[in-house]
Design a protein around this motif. Structure first.
Motif, mmCIF file in Angstrom:
data_model
loop_
_atom_site.group_PDB
_atom_site.id
_atom_site.type_symbol
_atom_site.label_atom_id
_atom_site.label_comp_id
_atom_site.label_asym_id
_atom_site.label_seq_id
_atom_site.Cartn_x
_atom_site.Cartn_y
_atom_site.Cartn_z
ATOM 1 N N SER A 1 -9.229 5.853 2.130
ATOM 2 C CA SER A 1 -9.014 4.502 1.585
ATOM 3 C C SER A 1 -9.604 3.445 2.505
ATOM 4 N N GLU A 2 -9.454 3.629 3.793
ATOM 5 C CA GLU A 2 -10.021 2.683 4.750
ATOM 6 C C GLU A 2 -11.544 2.635 4.630
ATOM 7 N N CYS B 1 -3.794 9.387 -4.038
ATOM 8 C CA CYS B 1 -3.805 9.951 -2.685
ATOM 9 C C CYS B 1 -3.773 8.881 -1.606
ATOM 10 N N GLY B 2 -4.209 7.677 -1.929
ATOM 11 C CA GLY B 2 -4.256 6.614 -0.938
ATOM 12 C C GLY B 2 -4.411 5.275 -1.610
ATOM 13 N N CYS C 1 -5.230 -3.582 4.719
ATOM 14 C CA CYS C 1 -4.524 -2.342 5.062
ATOM 15 C C CYS C 1 -5.081 -1.190 4.247
ATOM 16 N N SER C 2 -4.850 0.000 4.744
ATOM 17 C CA SER C 2 -5.202 1.249 4.064
ATOM 18 C C SER C 2 -4.192 2.288 4.478
ATOM 19 N N THR C 3 -3.890 3.206 3.570
ATOM 20 C CA THR C 3 -2.878 4.219 3.874
ATOM 21 C C THR C 3 -3.457 5.487 4.475
ATOM 22 N N ASP C 4 -4.773 5.637 4.432
ATOM 23 C CA ASP C 4 -5.393 6.857 4.957
ATOM 24 C C ASP C 4 -6.861 6.584 5.279
ATOM 25 N N ASP C 5 -7.515 7.550 5.878
ATOM 26 C CA ASP C 5 -8.907 7.371 6.306
ATOM 27 C C ASP C 5 -9.867 7.129 5.139
ATOM 28 N N VAL D 1 1.324 4.226 -3.124
ATOM 29 C CA VAL D 1 1.086 5.661 -2.970
ATOM 30 C C VAL D 1 2.351 6.448 -3.332
ATOM 31 N N CYS E 1 0.830 -1.210 0.000
ATOM 32 C CA CYS E 1 0.000 0.000 0.000
ATOM 33 C C CYS E 1 0.864 1.259 0.000
ATOM 34 N N THR E 2 1.846 1.302 0.868
ATOM 35 C CA THR E 2 2.708 2.473 0.984
ATOM 36 C C THR E 2 3.504 2.704 -0.293
#
Length: 112
Positions: A53-54, A30-31, A47-51, A24, A20-21
């Motif tokens: 995406s989560e 953005c995510g 997993c998610s890189t930001d709110d 990006v 994921c990281t």
């Protein structure tokens, strides 16, 4: 190489969070998020890189519609550069409305 670098920074082996990281860092997005999907077991976000995406991962799995669900079903990428179009709103009425409400403008889903 980006994934190995991310893992090294965390002091751990390469894992899904590194995918994921690295996505990006390498792409104009953005995510990113990754969910485990199965035809025989419950699907769940990994997993998610930001709110945002989560929330997108959760929405698709909860609502049962969206680019991720379709990419899994057809085994091919589903590229959605604009969630505001009539076509997208008709294809995923619940997901498109919820996704734009949380701040997403586009979603690109790739089966891994």
């Amino acid at each position: 190489m980006l994934m190995a670098e991310q893992a090294a920074l965390r002091g751990a082996r390469v894992g899904v969070v590194d995918v994921c990281t690295a996505a990006v860092a390498a792409l104009p997005v953005c995510g990113a998020g990754v969910s485990a999907m199965s035809r025989t077991a419950a699907s769940h976000p990994l997993c998610s890189t930001d709110d945002i995406s989560e929330q997108l991962e959760e929405l698709q799995l909860t609502l049962g519609e969206g680019p991720c669900v379709d990419a899994f079903a057809v085994g091919a990428a589903v590229l959605t550069p604009d969630l505001h179009t009539r076509e997208v709103q008709g294809r995923w009425p619940l997901f498109a409305q919820a996704a734009t409400h949380v701040g997403a403008g586009a979603v690109f889903a790739l089966p891994l």
